[in-house]
Design a protein around this motif. Structure first.
Motif, PDB file in Angstrom:
ATOM      1  N   ARG A  44      -5.942   5.756   7.513  1.00 33.48           N
ATOM      2  CA  ARG A  44      -6.454   5.525   6.162  1.00 33.48           C
ATOM      3  C   ARG A  44      -6.158   4.083   5.735  1.00 33.48           C
ATOM      4  N   CYS A  45      -7.096   3.502   5.006  1.00 32.71           N
ATOM      5  CA  CYS A  45      -6.886   2.147   4.515  1.00 32.71           C
ATOM      6  C   CYS A  45      -7.605   1.981   3.180  1.00 32.71           C
ATOM      7  N   ASN A  46      -7.028   1.157   2.327  1.00 33.87           N
ATOM      8  CA  ASN A  46      -7.587   0.970   0.990  1.00 33.87           C
ATOM      9  C   ASN A  46      -8.446  -0.286   0.870  1.00 33.87           C
ATOM     10  N   LYS A  48     -11.291  -3.208   3.199  1.00 29.28           N
ATOM     11  CA  LYS A  48     -12.362  -3.214   4.205  1.00 29.28           C
ATOM     12  C   LYS A  48     -12.452  -4.576   4.880  1.00 29.28           C
ATOM     13  N   TRP A  55     -11.007   1.117   9.213  1.00 29.91           N
ATOM     14  CA  TRP A  55     -11.332   1.811   7.961  1.00 29.91           C
ATOM     15  C   TRP A  55     -12.635   2.593   8.051  1.00 29.91           C
ATOM     16  N   LYS A  59     -10.986  10.243   9.996  1.00 27.06           N
ATOM     17  CA  LYS A  59      -9.548  10.368   9.745  1.00 27.06           C
ATOM     18  C   LYS A  59      -9.044  11.712  10.251  1.00 27.06           C
ATOM     19  N   GLY A  89      -4.483   1.342  10.118  1.00 24.12           N
ATOM     20  CA  GLY A  89      -4.609   1.611   8.711  1.00 24.12           C
ATOM     21  C   GLY A  89      -3.655   0.799   7.849  1.00 24.12           C
TER      22      GLY A  89
END
Length: 356
Positions: A44-46, A48, A55, A59, A89
């Protein structure tokens, strides 16, 4: 606050196993224990990032807190003192990450984290330091907010990342935790690299490490033709790399050895070339994915899964020997810019004494 583990026992472990690795490589056997351990704790990553495809990936079901603790304990029992890098992530997408780090610290395991920094509040920075974390690398691609935000894919990230560095610097003072920056070298930021080195010095950070732009997931040999981050002026990037070498030799807080920048010059000129020298990843690396798969090289099949076997069980298994043999004959495109630079034992020792 947990006491940090700057363990000479770890350094001795490195020395012993590094010396055994040449024999292990020759016979495709797990005669030595891994010396580079990575936990990919989440996909997971917030944000891009342009240079990263993680991303975009599906998942999977992640290991639980207790499952990661078991992995840490099993490795400690097998390897002895070791150091692990936790990455993603975005590492701090996991709300339990400081609990996992604290458990590792209590079990004499050295820890490091790679993060984009955007989720680190003042409160979290305090928890990170209190967990006993050994080092943290915060990704910064430029002092100019527009440069950083363009590469990282979302406006407004630069200010959050810089705030995280300030929080970590404040709370880590006197704790023994190293706060460093990590920068991906690309066409978009090459003119800001020396400014980043100066920033590290002014802020009193522990160092900066530079990584060349490279493919993160696929093995497409033409990947560099499909991004506006690749170089169109080799003369200019070589000039910048020469300046970084000069700064390093003068004592700047650059974590890369000078010879790594020299290798980057070759890579930037011919990114399509396959590496033909000895790849040691099959006997140096142990990586565990967020869903528990045990790898030496991510481009090869896994050795097993921690939900079914311990890393020790599979390290010298028949399957592991077959994979090590495959690595020797590997013709998958793996750019020199994306490889793990293998420092000399002296360089590794100096780096350990400085940064833990």
């Amino acid at each position: 606050m947990h006491k940090r583990n700057k363990s000479m026992a770890w350094a001795f472990n490195q020395l012993v196993n590094r010396n055994l690795q040449s024999i292990a490589y020759k016979y495709d056997r797990g005669l030595s224990k891994p010396t580079r351990i990575i936990f990919c704790v989440t996909l997971r990553c917030n944000i891009k990032c342009q240079q990263c495809a993680i991303w975009r990936l599906p998942k999977p079901e992640e290991l639980t807190t207790d499952e990661w603790k078991k992995v840490i304990f099993d490795l400690r029992k097998w390897i002895g003192p070791y150091r692990v890098q936790l990455a993603g992530g975005e590492t701090f997408m996991r709300k339990d990450i400081t609990e996992i780090i604290s458990f590792a610290t209590r079990n004499d395991v050295l820890t490091g984290v790679v993060s984009n920094g955007t989720m680190i509040t003042r409160e979290l920075a305090r928890d990170i330091v209190d967990s006993g974390l050994g080092y943290i690398h915060i990704s910064v691609d430029g002092l100019n907010p527009e440069t950083h935000d363009h590469i990282r894919g979302i406006p407004g990230l630069h200010s959050k990342t810089m705030a995280a560095i300030d929080y970590l610097s404040e709370y880590s003072r006197g704790s023994g935790m190293s706060v460093c920056m990590a920068t991906v070298i690309s066409r978009k930021n090459m003119h800001e690299l020396t400014d980043l080195v100066d920033f590290v010095e002014r802020k009193g950070l522990n160092g900066i490490i530079f990584n060349p732009l490279g493919p993160t997931i696929d093995s497409d040999p033409d990947w560099y033709k499909k991004t506006d981050l690749w170089f169109d002026d080799l003369k200019e990037i070589n000039r910048v790399l020469d300046r970084l070498i000069e700064l390093k030799k003068k004592g700047a807080r650059i974590l890369n050895p000078p010879e790594q920048f020299q290798e980057m010059k070759v890579y930037f000129e011919k990114p399509y070339l396959l590496r033909r020298d000895k790849c040691m990843v099959g006997i140096t690396n142990l990586s565990i994915t967020c869903d528990g798969y045990i790898h030496t090289c991510f481009k090869m099949p896994p050795l097993g899964n921690v939900r079914e076997a311990t890393p020790e069980d599979v390290w010298d298994s028949k399957k592991a020997r077959e994979i090590r043999s495959m690595i020797k004959k590997c013709d998958i495109h793996c750019s020199p810019g994306n490889f793990v630079y293998r420092r000399s034992l002296l360089s590794e020792a100096v780096r350990f004494l400085k940064y833990g």
